[in-house]
Scaffold this motif. Sequence first.
Motif, PDB file in Angstrom:
ATOM      1  N   LEU A  57     -44.610   1.933  27.733  1.00  0.00           N
ATOM      2  CA  LEU A  57     -44.562   3.245  28.402  1.00  0.00           C
ATOM      3  C   LEU A  57     -43.097   3.460  28.159  1.00  0.00           C
ATOM      4  O   LEU A  57     -42.223   2.732  27.898  1.00  0.00           O
ATOM      5  CB  LEU A  57     -44.630   2.847  29.927  1.00  0.00           C
ATOM      6  N   TRP A  58     -42.623   5.003  28.694  1.00  0.00           N
ATOM      7  CA  TRP A  58     -41.421   5.399  28.393  1.00  0.00           C
ATOM      8  C   TRP A  58     -40.606   5.159  29.714  1.00  0.00           C
ATOM      9  O   TRP A  58     -41.055   5.170  30.800  1.00  0.00           O
ATOM     10  CB  TRP A  58     -41.585   6.927  27.943  1.00  0.00           C
ATOM     11  N   PHE A  59     -39.205   4.940  29.234  1.00  0.00           N
ATOM     12  CA  PHE A  59     -38.202   4.764  30.304  1.00  0.00           C
ATOM     13  C   PHE A  59     -37.233   5.514  30.206  1.00  0.00           C
ATOM     14  O   PHE A  59     -36.593   5.337  28.903  1.00  0.00           O
ATOM     15  CB  PHE A  59     -38.155   3.310  30.602  1.00  0.00           C
TER      16      PHE A  59
ATOM     17  N   ASN B  79     -39.232   4.083  24.260  1.00  0.00           N
ATOM     18  CA  ASN B  79     -40.641   3.574  24.536  1.00  0.00           C
ATOM     19  C   ASN B  79     -40.481   2.043  24.358  1.00  0.00           C
ATOM     20  O   ASN B  79     -39.900   1.818  23.459  1.00  0.00           O
ATOM     21  CB  ASN B  79     -41.671   4.169  23.549  1.00  0.00           C
TER      22      ASN B  79
END
Lengths: 417, 170
Positions: A149-151, A24
């Motif tokens: 944001l998740w990656f 995140n």
Amino acid sequence: MHALEKILARAAGREEVITGEIVNCAVDLAGINDLYLQTLRSFAEMGGRKVHDPQKVVMFLDHFAPASTITQADNQKQFREFCWEQGIDLLMDINEGVCHQILADKRLVRPGMLVVVTDSHTTTHGAFGAFGTGVGATDLAIILITGQLWFRVPEVIRIHLEGTIGKGVFAKDIILKVIGTLGADYGVYRAVEFTGPVLDRLGVSERMTLCNMTTEMGAKTAYIQPDPVTFEFLEDKLELDSPVLTTDPGYRYAAVHTFDVTGLKPQVAAPHSVDNVSDIAEYLGRPINQAFLGTCTGGRVEDLAVAARILKGRRINPRTRFVVVPASKGVFLEAMAKGYIQTLVEAGATFVTPSCAACLGTHQGILAPGETCITASSRNFPGRMGHAEAEIFVASPASVAAAALEGKIADPVQYLV
Amino acid sequence: MNGIIKGRAFVYGANIDTDQIYPGGYLDLTDPELVARHAMERVDPDFAKEVKPGDMIVAGANFGCGSSREHAAVTLKASGIAAVLAESFARIFYRNAINLGLPLLVCPGIAKLVKRGDMLSVDLTEGKVIDQTTGASVTAQPLSAYVMAILGNGGVKPMIRKQRGLLEEE
């Protein structure tokens, strides 16, 4: 770790990240464009009231600039009102141009930043050593609410460029060759880094084109290690404020591909996929109804310059339309000051205000059934620029200008010796 | 995200891009019902008329490549598509669909195995896909725990609301 992994690690507040894990990350710059009113809808649907950090948000009214329908106008109205209510100062209205070029012109992207825009071509910002990636409307709304944001930490593919670039050959030809060789899905979920001595001879404009087009091989992001070319561009207007991250020696790439550009000819991606690539010589003489020069891929000052060089003192073929769209206000002004606009208008070009224009088939240069277009933009999917039975050839700005001149696909080299 | 879904297959090739799934000319629309009218318009003009709730899309590699438009996922979901089964997916489309709670399963070899109109049965938890028309079966690659969590919440919006302590009734 790769420099891209270090960017994600920093953004995640971690010492390190591991390839394949989901992290995140705090996003340094989030951009929304005017195609995606859903972003504001999703923001409200998730209970969003105040944007987490309005100073890190940029709103671009670029795809529908200026509005052609009442719905587009109403969407843009809602975006403006959202910016005013939320204190988003970086509202780039319809007079500014295409999102990625604006970010470059205003030096808003720095090495080491995590940049997320609701636009697939956000990979462009690898040209500045940033981690740029595109997302959809709801993902962007999550950033508006949480700042994060998740990656998935991507594997990195290295594209090593060697050799000497010939006359009439540009970054667009090189990247078309790469995509044609590796395929339109080769880079899916992965990052693409460019290395090699060819980069020393490519300016920021051409580097942006390389990184921009990695989207057409499915890449999550692109990367070029910042070097004197990058710093000269960035220090033009601002003090460099980000530490420059580098890839650790011994980092293991998922794959390494070396391309020798010596002897490479102008390339073209024929209908209907961007990996359907061959030498432009294969298609010489194909009649062209519209030649399109512009967009975040091929609408920079250097692109207008080469077109002006080819068309100076000449007239386009009367059976061909030549639609030219400077990528931004900055590009427009510089091209005007250098006389390129005058040259192109005198040659018969039709100018469109800086925007995405016909690239995505919404307005300002739509193709009729059975028409053929050659474009400096990025995509030739069926129906991309209008009717599904129109044909689109993707090529360099020089090849587009040569086709406008001759009214058919032509080799630009003869005009550039 | 539990249980077995059954529906007819609409089968397409490789590199079906988001312009074919949802043409750029309609990007100013936002209402899912209006967006659904143009589903798959550039690749299959009959799709919007023929699709029924529970049907599935089967495709080759790189489904959803191209633009970041969430419309491409919205149009399929609002058309009643229950799942998309493909050899591989483009990454932005993948995120967009999962965020909406539309399951995507990576199924090696599926595009050659299934014909349009075949009845499919898909066990989303186990990843088992059975073509009931031909008896053929494929096992999908497992979904990551994070993706399972999003789908288990019915999409990312309910998940974020829950995380933020907002009740669904609010």
